[in-house]
Scaffold this active site. Structure first.
Site, PDB file in Angstrom:
ATOM      1  N   HIS A  47      18.038 -21.778 -79.476  1.00  0.00           N
ATOM      2  CA  HIS A  47      17.445 -22.251 -80.719  1.00  0.00           C
ATOM      3  C   HIS A  47      17.941 -23.648 -81.093  1.00  0.00           C
ATOM      4  O   HIS A  47      17.193 -24.440 -81.660  1.00  0.00           O
ATOM      5  CB  HIS A  47      17.780 -21.264 -81.848  1.00  0.00           C
ATOM      6  CG  HIS A  47      17.019 -21.487 -83.110  1.00  0.00           C
ATOM      7  ND1 HIS A  47      15.702 -21.114 -83.259  1.00  0.00           N
ATOM      8  CD2 HIS A  47      17.385 -22.050 -84.291  1.00  0.00           C
ATOM      9  CE1 HIS A  47      15.289 -21.429 -84.476  1.00  0.00           C
ATOM     10  NE2 HIS A  47      16.286 -22.002 -85.131  1.00  0.00           N
ATOM     11  N   HIS A  93      10.347 -19.044 -87.914  1.00  0.00           N
ATOM     12  CA  HIS A  93      11.323 -18.092 -88.445  1.00  0.00           C
ATOM     13  C   HIS A  93      10.860 -16.700 -88.041  1.00  0.00           C
ATOM     14  O   HIS A  93      10.677 -15.806 -88.861  1.00  0.00           O
ATOM     15  CB  HIS A  93      11.454 -18.229 -89.968  1.00  0.00           C
ATOM     16  CG  HIS A  93      12.880 -18.315 -90.404  1.00  0.00           C
ATOM     17  ND1 HIS A  93      13.381 -17.661 -91.497  1.00  0.00           N
ATOM     18  CD2 HIS A  93      13.936 -18.977 -89.866  1.00  0.00           C
ATOM     19  CE1 HIS A  93      14.673 -17.918 -91.634  1.00  0.00           C
ATOM     20  NE2 HIS A  93      15.029 -18.714 -90.657  1.00  0.00           N
TER      21      HIS A  93
END
Length: 720
Positions: A47, A93
């Protein structure tokens, strides 16, 4: 406090492979402390480090005369003239939203808004691209309700209009929904704020809300697949407070006018760790932090927890020490924490102190610069076989099937939960193509859209990547906007599988080709990988967010078709039904090749629409559902009927050939527009007429109001 022993199990729990841990040992020459292990885990996960995609992301076009700042900062910055710039980005998200739909979606919105105002821009628009599982799956309804409520709850309370987006459904998202959030803001082009620290001995200041334990390990969790331990991951989801974020934005924008800000960075993924390391690394400096001075809302927090917390509404800043009093007064006024928690140092070190002990001492530049970078094995996606036995059916029945499916029915139930009018500059709200927001105090406007067709990308990643950009281009052109630039949100499965990595490589290739050909450079973005549950991956979903400029709102295409208007199609119709919405929804067949994208044709057709915008009553691009769905939606928006050529068959009505626009124009302008299109070497066809009270497709008809009712109520009936 006794530190856990560093075991293979602990290393694995931090998402680090044995060879990556060995690299850490080689770099620091000793066993890391528990806090140091957490820091490396945060900085080296997928990420934050993009270790599987960096090689391919570098191939994307990121520059152009309009680009002020490309990828690498909190958001991209593009010049819109008159000394102004638009600042924008899209981020995922996904994992948090599946675990805790409301807070996952809400904090996704909060995070992307911070990325924008961190750059000195006031947010003016938001969008979201949502992907859910099968409509009948046990969890889908809960996810839809929670995510939509979270998006609306945060954005509405913060006070930014949500002006566009998309909602799709496919069984591949059953165990892993996607929540992609986009935000854009306005700033003075010569007053952009960046994150590179400068100057030795300058204070590092913590701004905003207090730190808690929410979100600890969130970035690492976002870089792993889901399995049956998913409920254990609930504590890694952050909790947001939009009212605090609103105050934080106002305080930051006010602070930026004082000259106190040397560098500023949002505390997003990996929290204090990532923000401090990125500011130091970009400025070629070291950073020393003292965690005792970090504002905390929970007792007995450890150094590990503080460094990896992803509590929301926080910023980190390098301060001009001569402006400390003035800066502190701003945050006192807004009732937010302002705490000096460290300083910049000349040495290439990241030093963390807690309760008088040194809990971390690492070479700062290696935390990002020495992160693993993989050239993972990849397999090209096999070319699918052409579609055989193309279906034929009553076109009205085909249309009914599409408009009764939540993927293609009106999303009014969704977007009416979002405030699209706050700030009073929204010209075109969700539900009618690209959103438009006026540049306050001017005649200009900005248009926003997000697009991707995952079933195309799955079948042919290169063509699917091209098509995502091309559709975004067409959506902007359809409202009279000149496309400026793009942001990408690349959602894929496990990159350690060569088949999945091949999808990533192919899609980035296609996106790069289209961005270059259409002068829409990528200026920001996000990669979200490991979107899998129990080994089953999502459809590859490389979402493209795009921004366009309308130089004069008088030239925007925002009208509706009028009774008596002629329906023209710009672009060639061959009747391509492979991978079409009709084939998938009505016949449950995911077969054939996706429609090819001719980027030169896209440019020419788009240029024609922009050149003749003043002559068009209405315009839309042809994508999912082809001419049939586009004509129906244009008629529904106007509240009138439409008759499409009775000679049209299933393929020409529902085919999804690319590069096409449906336009409505007055009868007396039809001949002129067709002549102009022919003179420009374009394909143009008169396909029907608007008006009356029926929807006619080929030889089949139905009362318009009956179909409008199906379209307007089906989503809520299924999921509302």
């Amino acid at each position: 406090m006794t530190q856990p022993q560093i075991t293979p199990e602990l290393i694995d729990a931090h998402g680090l492979k044995p060879d990556e841990y060995q690299r850490i040992l080689d770099i620091i020459g000793r066993t890391p402390s528990f806090t140091e292990l957490g820091i490396f885990s945060a900085m080296w996960n997928e990420h934050c480090s993009y270790k599987s995609s960096k090689k391919w992301l570098r191939t994307l076009p990121t520059t152009g005369p309009q680009v002020i700042c490309g990828p690498g900062e909190n958001a991209g910055v593009v010049d819109i003239g008159d000394g102004q710039a638009v600042v924008f980005k899209m981020e995922s998200h996904n994992h948090p939203s599946y675990i805790e739909p409301y807070q996952g979606a809400a904090t996704g919105v909060g995070g992307i808004l911070r990325d924008v105002f961190t750059m000195g821009a006031r947010p003016i628009a938001a969008m979201n691209a949502l992907s859910f599982g099968d409509v009948d799956h046990a969890k889908t309804r809960q996810l839809v309700h929670g995510v939509v409520a979270g998006v609306g709850g945060y954005g509405n309370s913060f006070g930014v209009p949500t002006v566009g987006g998309e909602v799709r459904f496919d069984p591949s998202y059953n165990g892993n929904c996607l929540v992609n959030a986009f935000a854009a803001g306005l700033a003075d082009a010569d007053n952009i704020f960046y994150s590179a620290a400068s100057g030795v001995g300058r204070p590092v200041v913590y701004l905003g809300a207090k730190t808690g334990r929410d979100g600890v390990g969130g970035a690492t969790m976002a870089s792993a697949e889901f399995d049956d331990t998913i409920e254990d991951k609930r504590p890694t989801v952050q909790v947001g407070d939009p009212f605090t974020e609103k105050r934080l934005m106002e305080a930051c924008l006010e602070l930026m006018q004082t000259g106190a800000v040397i560098a500023i960075q949002d505390m997003g993924a990996a929290g204090l760790t990532c923000s401090a390391v990125e500011m130091g690394d970009k400025g070629g400096l070291g950073v020393k932090l003292t965690l005792d001075d970090v504002p905390q809302r929970e007792t007995n927090m450890t150094a590990y927890e503080m460094m990896l917390s992803e509590s929301q509404e926080r910023m980190l800043m390098v301060l001009d020490p001569s402006k400390e009093t003035e800066a502190r007064a701003v945050f006192d006024k807004w009732d937010l924490d302002f705490a000096i928690v460290g300083e910049t140092i000349a040495e290439d070190r990241f030093i963390v102190m807690h309760k008088g002990e040194e809990v971390a001492n690492l070479p700062l530049s290696t935390l990002s610069g020495a992160a693993p970078e993989y050239d993972r094995p990849w397999e090209p996606t096999p070319a699918p076989a052409p579609l055989e036995n193309a279906p034929r059916m009553n076109p009205i029945e085909g249309l009914k099937a599409l408009i009764s499916h939540p993927a293609y029915a009106s999303k009014k139930w969704v977007y009416e939960q979002y405030d699209s009018q706050v700030m009073a500059d929204t010209v075109r709200a969700p539900g009618a193509g690209a959103g438009i927001v006026r540049v306050h105090g001017t005649d200009k406007a900005l248009a926003f859209t997000s697009d991707v067709t995952p079933r195309y990308v799955f079948a042919d990643p290169v063509e699917g990547g091209k098509q995502a950009v091309a559709e975004a281009y067409r959506n902007l052109v359809s409202v009279g906007a000149r496309p400026l630039a793009t942001t990408d949100n690349l959602n894929f499965g496990n990159p350690e599988k060569p088949r999945i990595m091949g999808q990533i490589v192919g899609a980035i290739n296609g996106i790069g080709q289209a961005c270059a050909a259409l002068d829409m450079p990528i200026v920001s973005g996000n990669v979200s990988l490991y979107n899998e549950t129990d080994g089953t991956g999502i459809l590859p979903t490389p979402t493209i967010g795009a921004v366009g400029l309308i130089d004069d709102l008088n030239n925007a295409i925002t009208g509706t078709a009028q009774p008596g208007d002629i329906a023209l199609v710009i672009g060639a119709t061959k009747g391509h039904l492979g991978r079409s919405a009709l084939l998938s929804v009505v016949f449950d067949r995911d077969e054939g090749t996706p429609p090819p994208v001719d980027l030169e044709v896209e440019r020419k057709n788009g240029a024609f629409i922009l050149e003749h915008a003043e002559h068009l009553s209405a315009c839309t691009d042809l994508s999912d559902g082809g001419l049939a769905l586009a004509a129906f939606e244009m008629a529904e928006a106007a509240g009138i009927g439409v008759c499409i050529d009775r000679k049209k068959k299933t393929a020409s009505l529902f085919g999804e050939d690319q590069g096409r626009y449906l336009i409505a124009c007055r009868f007396d302008l039809c001949e002129f527009l067709m002549l102009q299109a022919n003179n420009a070497g374009l394909t143009v066809a008169l396909v029907g007429k608007f008006g009356g009270d029926e929807i006619t497709l080929g030889t089949a008809s139905a009362p318009a109001e009956e179909l409008f009712d199906i379209y307007r109520t089906s989503f809520e009936k299924s999921l509302g």
